[in-house]
Enzyme design. Structure first.
Site, PDB file in Angstrom:
ATOM      1  N   CYS A  93      78.599  62.118  38.808  1.00  0.00           N
ATOM      2  CA  CYS A  93      79.260  62.503  37.562  1.00  0.00           C
ATOM      3  C   CYS A  93      78.896  63.936  37.201  1.00  0.00           C
ATOM      4  CB  CYS A  93      78.854  61.549  36.436  1.00  0.00           C
ATOM      5  SG  CYS A  93      79.496  62.027  34.818  1.00  0.00           S
ATOM      6  N   PHE A  94      79.897  64.762  36.948  1.00  0.00           N
ATOM      7  CA  PHE A  94      79.605  66.183  36.720  1.00  0.00           C
ATOM      8  C   PHE A  94      78.987  66.495  35.364  1.00  0.00           C
ATOM      9  CE2 PHE A  94      84.569  66.764  36.371  1.00  0.00           C
ATOM     10  CZ  PHE A  94      84.616  65.983  35.233  1.00  0.00           C
TER      11      PHE A  94
END
Length: 302
Positions: A149-150
Site C-alpha cells: 500500500c503506497f
C-alpha cells in the site's frame, strides 16, 4: 519570482488563532524545503508562496477548505458513560464499529463526548512565511519505490531527511493513465508506488534504500501482509546506472538477512502516473506525523 515546481526554502510559523499558541501541525515548521505545488503542506501555503520573491514575507489566515475543513456539529455526540470502554480519558482516540475514528473531547461523571470530525477540523490558522531561497528542480534526484500500500510507504519517505517531495501513483503497467479502481482490479499491470524527490547534498540513495527495505517483506511475492495482488508487489525502479548498482549491492546485503529468496523486482523506471488527489499524503491528512525524523508507528488502516 517563485514558480510552480521550484524548490523553495521557507521560514514557516503557524499559530492557532483561537488560542494564540503555536499550532501542532503534522508537517514541519521553522526552516522547511518543499517543491511548490507538490504537496506535503496545506495547498493554500503552496499557493501563497507561488509568485513571491526571495526575501519577501507574507502573513495568511487560513480556515475552512484552506485549512482542515469546517467542523460539523452533527459529528459531535454526547453519550452515557456506561457505554464507554473502561478507563476512558479526554484526548483518547476510539475506533468505532463503522471503522471511523473519534476523539474523546470531554468526560464527566455520567457522560462522555465524542468528536468524529477529522483531526483539526474547524481550526483557524495564522501563517507567517518568508521565502529564503528558490531553485529549479534540477537540483534534486528522483527515485521510485513500490512496497505494498503506497500510503504508509509515502509517509515513511516524507519523514526521511533530505527528501523534498513525495507523491503516490502507479508504475510499470501497460494502461495509460490508470485509475485506482483499475489498478486494484489487477488488470493493468501497475504497482502502487511512491516517487521521491531528494536532495543529494542532504541524503543518499543508499539511505533511501534503507527506508525502503525496512518498510516491506521482500520475500513476499505479489503482496504485503494481507494486501494481496500484483499491484502490491515490491519493486525499486532505477533512474540511472548508479542507482541500479546501488540497488544490486543493497539487495545482496538484504538477502543475507533472510532465509527465503528476495522477490522484490528491480527494473528501469517507467512512466509514473499520479494517483488521485485523494491518495496524496493520505496518512498525513488523516493526522499522522510527517515531520522529519518522526518515529511514531505508521498505521495504514487506523
Amino acid at each position: 519570482m517563485v514558480a510552480k515546481g521550484d524548490v523553495v526554502t521557507v521560514d514557516l510559523q503557524v499559530k492557532d488563532v483561537k488560542t494564540g499558541k503555536p499550532f501542532d501541525s503534522t508537517f514541519d515548521q521553522g526552516q522547511v524545503r518543499f517543491v511548490v505545488g507538490a504537496g506535503g503542506f496545506l495547498p493554500a501555503i503552496h499557493k501563497a508562496v507561488e509568485k513571491m520573491q526571495v526575501g519577501e514575507a507574507k502573513e495568511l489566515q487560513l480556515s475552512g477548505d484552506d485549512a482542515y475543513g469546517d467542523a460539523d456539529e452533527a459529528l459531535i455526540a454526547t453519550l452515557p458513560l456506561d457505554q464507554a470502554p473502561p478507563n476512558l480519558q479526554r484526548g483518547q482516540v476510539l475506533r468505532l464499529w463503522t471503522g471511523q475514528k473519534a476523539r474523546v473531547t470531554d468526560v464527566t461523571a455520567d457522560a462522555f463526548t465524542l468528536d468524529m470530525n477529522r483531526l483539526n477540523a474547524g481550526a483557524v490558522l495564522s501563517v507567517a512565511l518568508r521565502v529564503l531561497d528558490a531553485a529549479p528542480p534540477s537540483t534534486l534526484e528522483t527515485a521510485d519505490f513500490a512496497a505494498g500500500c503506497f500510503w504508509g510507504l509515502e509517509l515513511a519517505f516524507q519523514r526521511a531527511p533530505g527528501v523534498v517531495s513525495t507523491k503516490v501513483g502507479y508504475t510499470q503497467g501497460a494502461k495509460k493513465d490508470p485509475t485506482y479502481t483499475e489498478v486494484c482490479a489487477g488488470t493493468t499491470g501497475h504497482a502502487e508506488a511512491v516517487r521521491v524527490l531528494f536532495d543529494p547534498a542532504q541524503t543518499t540513495f543508499d539511505a533511501l534504500l534503507d527506508v525502503f527495505w525496512g518498510r516491506h517483506d521482500p520475500t513476499q511475492l505479489n503482496g504485503q501482509g494481507n494486501d494481496l495482488g500484483t499491484q502490491y508487489r515490491g519493486g525499486v525502479y532505477y533512474h540511472s546506472e548508479a542507482q541500479k548498482a546501488a540497488i544490486e549491492e543493497s539487495r545482496a546485503r538484504e538477502q543475507a538477512k533472510h532465509d527465503k529468496p528476495i522477490v522484490t523486482e528491480v527494473l528501469p523506471a517507467a512512466t509514473f502516473w499520479d494517483a488521485e488527489d485523494y491518495h496524496q499524503q493520505y496518512l498525513e491528512k488523516g493526522g499522522q506525523i510527517a515531520k522529519k525524523a518522526a518515529s511514531e508507528t505508521i498505521r495504514c488502516y487506523g
